[in-house]
Structures are given as structure tokens and as C-alpha cells.
Design an enzyme around this catalytic site. Structure first.
Site: not given
Ligand SMILES: [Zn+2]
Length: 505
Positions: A315, A327, A361-362, A389, A460
Site C-alpha cells: 500500500h 509501513d 489501506e490504513e 506489509d 504507526h
Molecule cells: Zn501497512
């Protein structure tokens, strides 16, 4: 329940950007080093199905395709994946769905896929949520004043401009929340204190991520005015972990934020002393109208069956706090680089290899949903799909979600990645979050399980930066992706659709 509702429900329970709820594979520890490509011979070959007898076993020895050796060698010596991650994070910057950075990321991806020589490069429009974080702060008010490291969960409403203040009521789980007396919660700020366990397969994430998704709804149903949760992460830095959360129709939308782990532990100790603990926090978050983004697609066109597709996904969007290097910059680079290495072979695979860099995606999976909708007519031509991912962690195990009839070809592919130190586990693959709609459409799926031991230290957070990507490990991932892509695209067999009984999670 409609198919769409089921999908959304699955999305919530799966949680984006993780090895959510992947059961612990029964496997040996991953090898410390990548051995040289095997030089096996046909005479040493055993029946491919022999490896199915063990849950995790060295796959049967089969004749090797020289193109596989070339790909694995090129991934070790000629991979440009790390440079691609650097290009993405340095040239584009933060790229949360709907933001200006997201648009810049789409432009970067179009440019990059063309530069790498991929074919049919295009952006397929997707409308995505546009949520902005704004300014945010948190403070312990009583028993004494102290700054708290907090960040809004993605999708949270903001607080009133002056912030929100209240007494803390601490709970461990959603079940404990549901069992609580409303009178003890009304007018207070609920604090979810559950810790995440560090595991090599990332399974600790799935065990607590549901709190992040559903905590605000559970607390609001009991009259809470706000929610704080212990970050879903394994570090002890004073950096909170964001991530998607959700609201429900007819339940008040209350602000929700994550506390850095040390701050959450402080609150837990203070609450444990039995004295009232008060906090205040302010979130400037707001949801704007949907914005235009895109899935960015490029291909290596197949020589014999170009309409049959092996899909390599990652992503393109990323949370706004960091650079999105692990990420999912690393995943984007791994799949694009794998396709570039296949192009470098000078011979085309039988089928088309399609790279899809998914939008959003998130915090929405709109890219994944749009892809399945836009390509509904050709989903039955999708032979095999994978998604990378989980940062640059080395691949240690592979699993397949395939019909019994396709188990032999799956095991042959598994045998081809074994020289990279990758075990075969016959437990079913689950697929990444962007593959949920393909999973529902019976498309065969392969998982390349990566080492996630340290991934959730920075996942994140503001610490998701380029220095967390390890070039050698990322190159091993590239070798694995390239091998699987080539072998699946070149296989003489057609992959059967996955029957429903195997798709139940
Ligand atoms: Zn991810």
C-alpha cells in the site's frame, strides 16, 4: 448481512497494516543467514506432496528453474529496493490518504513504475477519506500536572477547542468495558490499559487491535466523554502509535487517542493507588470531504496467457506521524523491485505479473474495495495474490490458501524459496488487508510471513523512518517475492479457485 457489510466487518476485525491475528506458525527459528541458492537435481527429487505431512517442513526437492536462481542472485547483488524506499520517503514525505502527500505519492509511483520499465502503468481513481490530525496535546491534571504523550487515533473526531477534561476509569478489555456499570463510566474518560505482547510473527497485534477499532463505541455506549488507550506497540518510547478507529451510527462520537506506553503505564500505576486520576486532552482532528487518490498499477505482460494475473500488492498510503518507511514503503519497494528483476531476465513469464500499490489501506481500504470492483470481470483470472506489509523483516515462512488441486504447485513454489531460508507451512494463508476482497472472491493467496519481532516498536509512530529499513533483509524479501511471482506466473498449471470452506477465517 450483505457482502459489503461482511467485508467491512472483516476489515475491522482484521485491522489494517499488520500481521493481525496470524497464528503462531509451528516452525523452527529462521536461519541466521541466507544460504547460497541450492544446486539440486531432478534425480534427487521426491514427490512434492511429501512435505505436506508436516505442518512446517523443508519442502520436497524439485528441479530448479535457472531463472529462479538468477532472480535470487540478482536480489542479493543488484536490488535497488532500499533506494526506492529512500526515494519515496525523501521525495514525497508523509502521505496519509486524501492529503497533498498522497497525491504526490501517486505521481511518484507512476513515475517510478515507468522508470523501472513496468508496462501498462496507470493510476486507477479511488475516492478516499480525508482526515486531518491537526494540533494535539495531553496533560495529567491530578494527582499532579504532567505532560502526556498522546496522538489521535485515525478517524477520531476532535475535542472542543479548549479540550476535554475528566476523571479516568481504567479497563483492560472490551469485554470488561461491556460488563461495567454505566454509572461508573458516565461523564468520564475511559482508559484501555491492555498491553501488546512482542512476538516474532506479530500475532500480539491482532489480540489488542480490536480495542483501538471498537473502544470508542464501547465506551460511548456507557456514557464516556472520551477514550485513551495504551498504544498498540511493543516499544517503551514516549511516542504514541496511531491507527484506525471506528464509530457506529446512533452511538455518540467521542474523541479517541493513544498514549505512549510509558505514559499509559504511569496512568495505570496512579489508578492502582486508588486515588482519583484526572487528565485533559485536546485534539484538532477533523474529517473533510472525500478526496481523489488512486491505485497505481504496473505490469510485466505475460507471453502466453497475458490475461491471467499474479498480483503483487503493497500500500502506497501511510500514517502522517512518520515517513511510512516500514509501513509500507518497504512493501512497495519489494513488489516493484521484484517485477523489475523479472523484467531483467530477458524472458517473459507465461502469465502477467501485476503490481498494485493500493490507496488508503490504513484508514478505509477504499483502494482494495475499488480494485475488486473495477476488476470484478477478471478476478477469476487472478492466479495468485500476495501482499507485503510488514516492513523489511526477513521472510521466514510461506503459506498458501489454495484448493487441494493446487497444493502441488504451491509446494513446488515453496521449495523454490527454501534456499532463502524460508520454511513451508501448510496452514492456510490469510492474506493482507488489501487482499480481503480477493480472498472473498476465491482468489488463491500466498503469505510470505516476515519477522515482526521489532516491527511494532515503530509501527504507526513518528519513528517509522528510513533507518528502520534493513537493506539486506529487504533484499531477501525481494528475492522471495520475485521467486514466487515468477514461479506462479510461469507454472503450467492453472490455479483452482479456493472453495468456501477453506476461506473461512
Ligand atoms: Zn501497512
Amino acid at each position: 448481512m450483505s457482502a459489503r457489510s461482511a467485508l467491512l466487518l472483516a476489515t475491522l476485525s482484521l485491522t489494517a497494516c499488520s500481521a493481525a491475528e496470524i497464528p503462531t506458525p509451528e516452525r523452527a527459528a529462521p536461519p541466521a543467514a541466507v544460504p547460497a541458492p541450492a544446486t539440486t537435481t531432478a534425480s534427487a527429487a521426491a514427490p512434492a506432496t511429501a512435505s505436506a505431512s508436516a505442518s512446517a517442513a523443508a519442502p520436497a526437492v524439485v528441479p530448479r528453474d535457472p531463472n529462479v536462481d538468477k532472480l535470487q542472485s540478482a536480489a542479493q547483488t543488484d536490488s535497488r529496493a532500499y533506494d526506492m524506499v529512500r526515494s519515496l520517503v525523501d521525495e514525497v514525505g508523509p502521505r496519509l490518504a486524501g492529503s497533498l502527500g498522497d497525491k504526490a505519492a501517486v505521481a511518484w509511483a507512476l513515475r517510478t513504475l515507468k522508470d523501472k520499465g513496468l508496462e501498462n502503468v496507470r493510476a486507477e481513481k479511488v475516492m478516499v477519506p480525508h482526515w486531518e490530525r491537526g494540533q494535539e496535546s495531553g496533560r495529567l491534571v491530578a494527582p499532579y500536572a504532567h505532560t502526556l504523550a498522546i496522538t489521535a487515533l485515525g478517524g477520531s473526531v476532535g475535542t472542543p477547542p479548549k479540550g476535554l477534561e475528566g476523571e479516568i476509569v481504567m479497563v483492560e478489555s472490551l469485554d470488561a468495558m461491556a460488563a461495567m456499570d454505566e454509572a461508573k463510566v458516565k461523564g468520564k474518560i475511559v482508559f484501555f490499559s491492555a498491553p501488546m505482547t512482542r512476538t516474532s510473527d506479530g500475532s500480539g497485534y491482532g489480540k489488542v487491535a480490536g480495542i483501538r477499532h471498537r473502544g470508542a463505541v464501547a465506551a460511548a455506549k456507557k456514557g464516556a466523554i472520551g477514550v485513551l488507550l495504551r498504544s498498540i506497540g511493543t516499544d517503551h518510547d514516549r511516542l504514541p502509535h496511531t491507527g484506525a478507529m471506528g464509530y457506529e451510527k446512533d452511538v455518540p462520537k467521542i474523541p479517541a487517542a493513544a498514549l505512549a506506553v510509558p505514559d499509559a503505564e504511569l496512568l495505570a500505576r496512579l489508578v492502582g493507588q486508588g486515588k482519583p486520576v484526572r487528565v485533559s486532552f485536546s485534539l484538532g482532528a477533523k474529517l473533510l470531504p472525500d478526496a481523489e487518490s488512486a491505485n497505481v498499477i504496473g505490469e510485466v505482460k505475460g507471453r502466453e496467457k497475458p490475461d491471467e494475473i499474479v498480483l503483487l500488492g503493497a500500500h502506497l498510503d501511510a500514517w502522517d506521524l512518520g515517513q511510512g518507511a516500514i509501513d509500507d514503503g518497504a512493501g512497495c519497494a519489494a513488489v516493484v523491485e521484484a517485477a523489475r528483476l523479472v523484467l531483467g531476465l530477458g524472458t517473459r513469464p507465461r502469465r502477467t505479473i501485476r503490481v498494485v500499490l493500493f490507496a488508503n489501506e490504513e484508514n478505509g481500504l477504499r483502494g482494495a474495495v475499488a480494485y475488486a470492483k473495477d476488476h470484478a470481470a477478471e478476478l477469476d483470472k487472478h492466479q495468485l495474490a500476495l501482499e507485503i506489509d510488514l516492513g523489511s523483516g526477513r521472510v521466514h515462512t510461506t503459506r498458501f490458501l489454495v484448493a487441494d488441486a493446487s497444493r502441488p504447485v504451491a509446494e513446488r513454489i515453496a521449495s523454490l524459496v527454501s534456499p532463502l531460508g524460508i520454511q513451508y507451512d501448510k496452514a492456510p494463508a490469510r492474506g493482507g488487508a488489501d487482499l480481503i476482497p480477493l480472498h472473498a472472491a476465491a482468489v488463491p493467496i500466498v503469505d510470505l510471513h516476515q519477522d515482526a519481532t521489532n516491527y511494532f516498536d515503530v509501527h504507526h509512530t513518528a519513528n517509522d523512518t528510513l533507518d528502520k529499513v534493513t537493506k539486506e533483509d529487504l533484499d531477501q524479501v525481494v528475492g522471495a517475492v520475485a521467486t514466487v511471482a515468477w514461479a506462479a506466473a510461469e507454472a503450467p498449471e492453472t490455479f483452482a479457485r479456493v472453495p468456501e470452506e477453506l476461506r473461512k477465517r
